[in-house]
Enzyme design. Structure first.
Site, short mmCIF file in Angstrom:
data_model
loop_
_atom_site.label_atom_id
_atom_site.label_comp_id
_atom_site.label_asym_id
_atom_site.label_seq_id
_atom_site.Cartn_x
_atom_site.Cartn_y
_atom_site.Cartn_z
N HIS A 185 0.81 -1.22 0.00
CA HIS A 185 0.00 0.00 0.00
C HIS A 185 0.85 1.29 0.00
O HIS A 185 0.72 2.16 0.85
CB HIS A 185 -1.10 0.01 1.08
CG HIS A 185 -0.69 -0.17 2.51
ND1 HIS A 185 0.31 0.56 3.11
CD2 HIS A 185 -1.18 -0.97 3.48
CE1 HIS A 185 0.39 0.21 4.36
NE2 HIS A 185 -0.48 -0.72 4.61
N HIS A 230 -4.57 -8.29 15.58
CA HIS A 230 -4.68 -7.10 14.73
C HIS A 230 -5.57 -7.42 13.53
O HIS A 230 -5.42 -8.47 12.91
CB HIS A 230 -3.27 -6.70 14.29
CG HIS A 230 -3.17 -5.49 13.41
ND1 HIS A 230 -4.11 -4.50 13.39
CD2 HIS A 230 -2.21 -5.12 12.52
CE1 HIS A 230 -3.73 -3.56 12.52
NE2 HIS A 230 -2.59 -3.92 11.97
N GLU A 265 -5.84 -5.70 10.56
CA GLU A 265 -5.45 -5.33 9.19
C GLU A 265 -5.32 -6.59 8.33
O GLU A 265 -4.87 -7.64 8.78
CB GLU A 265 -4.16 -4.49 9.18
CG GLU A 265 -3.99 -3.82 7.83
CD GLU A 265 -2.94 -2.70 7.80
OE1 GLU A 265 -2.23 -2.49 8.79
OE2 GLU A 265 -2.84 -2.04 6.74
N ASP A 281 -3.51 -7.91 6.13
CA ASP A 281 -2.32 -8.77 5.94
C ASP A 281 -2.25 -9.83 7.03
O ASP A 281 -1.54 -10.83 6.89
CB ASP A 281 -1.02 -7.94 5.87
CG ASP A 281 -0.88 -6.88 6.94
OD1 ASP A 281 -1.91 -6.43 7.47
OD2 ASP A 281 0.27 -6.49 7.24
N HIS A 324 -0.78 -1.04 15.40
CA HIS A 324 -0.77 0.08 14.49
C HIS A 324 -2.18 0.57 14.15
O HIS A 324 -2.35 1.60 13.49
CB HIS A 324 0.02 -0.41 13.26
CG HIS A 324 -0.33 0.05 11.93
ND1 HIS A 324 -0.70 -0.75 10.88
CD2 HIS A 324 -0.34 1.32 11.45
CE1 HIS A 324 -0.90 -0.03 9.81
NE2 HIS A 324 -0.70 1.21 10.11
N ASP A 360 2.27 -5.84 14.71
CA ASP A 360 3.10 -5.05 13.78
C ASP A 360 4.37 -4.50 14.44
O ASP A 360 5.37 -4.25 13.75
CB ASP A 360 2.30 -3.86 13.25
CG ASP A 360 1.41 -4.24 12.07
OD1 ASP A 360 1.73 -5.22 11.37
OD2 ASP A 360 0.41 -3.54 11.84
N TYR A 366 10.64 0.42 8.25
CA TYR A 366 9.31 -0.02 8.70
C TYR A 366 8.79 0.94 9.77
O TYR A 366 7.64 1.39 9.73
CB TYR A 366 9.45 -1.44 9.23
CG TYR A 366 8.20 -2.09 9.72
CD1 TYR A 366 7.47 -2.95 8.90
CD2 TYR A 366 7.75 -1.90 11.02
CE1 TYR A 366 6.33 -3.58 9.36
CE2 TYR A 366 6.62 -2.53 11.48
CZ TYR A 366 5.90 -3.36 10.65
OH TYR A 366 4.78 -3.99 11.11
N HIS A 402 5.77 -9.42 11.09
CA HIS A 402 6.53 -9.30 9.83
C HIS A 402 8.01 -9.46 10.14
O HIS A 402 8.52 -8.90 11.13
CB HIS A 402 6.36 -7.91 9.20
CG HIS A 402 4.96 -7.57 8.81
ND1 HIS A 402 4.32 -8.12 7.72
CD2 HIS A 402 4.06 -6.71 9.36
CE1 HIS A 402 3.10 -7.62 7.62
NE2 HIS A 402 2.91 -6.77 8.60
#
Ligand code: FEO
Length: 395
Positions: free
Chosen positions: A24, A78, A80, A82, A145, A164, A191, A224
């Protein structure tokens, strides 16, 4: 990515996305990973999922250890996508009635993403859950996040599933910090700058809270990149340093150019800064990706932005970057504008306004030149560079 053992009964079962290059709007030049974790205990527990297109691979990784139907608890740290877009596939496989632990905001957000009547078990900050031999503690980490974000801490293993936070968009053969060493820090810094910088005050507060709690953290498992097991304090200390955004004797001259005039101005400013002992560099916005520029912005003391005037406005790449930078809320910067124009010349005024809106200290009205800079114009750029250098800290 094959399952990787982290501790007795705890495995990383996530996937590697080798090919992603645009996350993104963030340039992931080396891909990324979507980490998910499996805990084998009396209650077998899966923490987070992965991007939808990798759902089968996640289930295959789990199947290499246990039958996914044996999973008792699902924890979503989380919402989000991903980390959640394969959740419908996973819940269907493990059983739609299995308890799904998440924050209260997580329940709201997951419901809005998936419209599924799952067996939600919203948790309070510091609520615990026994898995059998182990107990996990949930920690709300709002805005790290997203508003729904939380950490899950395994008390007995002193292991933190940090969602995250402390992650990196990095894909490689290494799975742990001791395998890659300090080469991981540029990825972690990029990041941080592109994802977590706006929440720096919250990060400092969270580190204080964790310190006051006396929480010992032996391993950090982010969603990640690599896992921090050798020395997690290294990345925590970097987060504290980055969050403070203490300005260095470093300046970025960020610009675009139409006929090399604004570029000549940028080079004159950079030359003067370097002469004054400043770590300075030009960053041309059609050659440097916005996510790389913002990584440099993180610890820079001065941001000098140059734009030609195009159709009474800022040049589009500069407008794009200013919008991106504003959202990431960098702190403690001095700034100045510059630019060449043909006839109307609004860009310097508009760049100044944008820099002021970011609460940067605009220490000079900047240099605004018509068409091609002459000797006098270049001298004005050199003077601007020297003025910036004088206002920067000594180190
Ligand atoms: Fe990796 Fe906020 O998602």
């Amino acid at each position: 990515m094959e399952p990787v053992k982290i501790a007795d009964g705890i495995f990383s079962v996530g996937v590697t996305d080798w090919n992603i290059r645009d996350f993104h709007g963030y340039s992931t030049y080396e891909g990324t990973t979507y980490n998910a974790y499996l805990i084998l205990d009396d209650k077998i527990t899966l923490i987070d999922t992965v991007k939808k297109e990798f759902g089968d691979q996640l289930l295959a990784n789990i199947s290499a250890i246990i039958d996914p139907k044996k999973i008792d608890y699902m924890i979503s740290n989380h919402t989000e996508m991903d980390h959640s877009s394969s959740l419908p596939r996973v819940m269907h496989k493990i059983g739609e009635d299995k308890p799904l632990y998440c924050s209260k905001m997580g329940q709201k957000n997951l419901s809005k993403h998936f419209s599924q009547a799952w067996n939600y078990q919203p948790v309070e900050n510091l609520q615990t859950l026994s898995l059998g031999k182990r107990t996990v503690t949930f920690m709300e980490t709002r805005m790290l996040h997203w508003p729904d974000s939380m950490f899950t801490y395994v008390n007995e293993d002193k292991l933190l599933f940090s969602s995250d936070a402390f992650g990196q968009h990095y894909a490689g053969p290494e799975k742990f910090d001791d395998q890659i060493g300090d080469d991981i820090f540029p990825h972690a810094k990029k990041y941080f700058a592109n994802i977590l910088m706006p929440y720096s005050p919250l990060i400092l507060k969270l580190v204080d809270t964790v310190t006051e709690m006396g929480l010992q953290i032996d391993t950090i498992c982010p969603d990640h990149g690599i896992i921090w097991r050798k020395d997690p304090s290294k990345i925590i200390n970097r987060y504290v340093e980055w969050s403070k955004m203490a300005p260095k004797r470093k300046a970025l001259v960020i610009y675009d150019t139409m006929w090399h005039s604004t570029e000549a101005m940028a080079e004159a400013i950079v030359g003067a800064l370097i002469q004054e002992g400043v770590n300075a560099k030009p960053m041309h916005l059609r050659n440097c990706h916005r996510s790389d520029v913002i990584t440099e912005v993180l610890d820079a003391g001065a941001i000098i932005v140059g734009s030609p005037t195009l159709n009474n406005n800022i040049f589009p790449t500069v407008a794009d970057f200013l919008t991106y930078m504003k959202g990431l809320k960098p702190l403690n910067k001095i700034a100045a504008p510059f630019g060449s124009f043909g006839w109307s010349g609004e860009s310097v005024k508009l760049v100044t306004k944008a820099l002021e809106e970011m609460k940067f200290d605009v220490i000079d009205p900047g240099v605004r030149l018509q068409y091609v800079p002459d000797e006098k114009g270049i001298s004005a750029c050199v003077a601007l560079g020297k003025k910036i250098a004088a206002a920067l800290p000594e180190k």
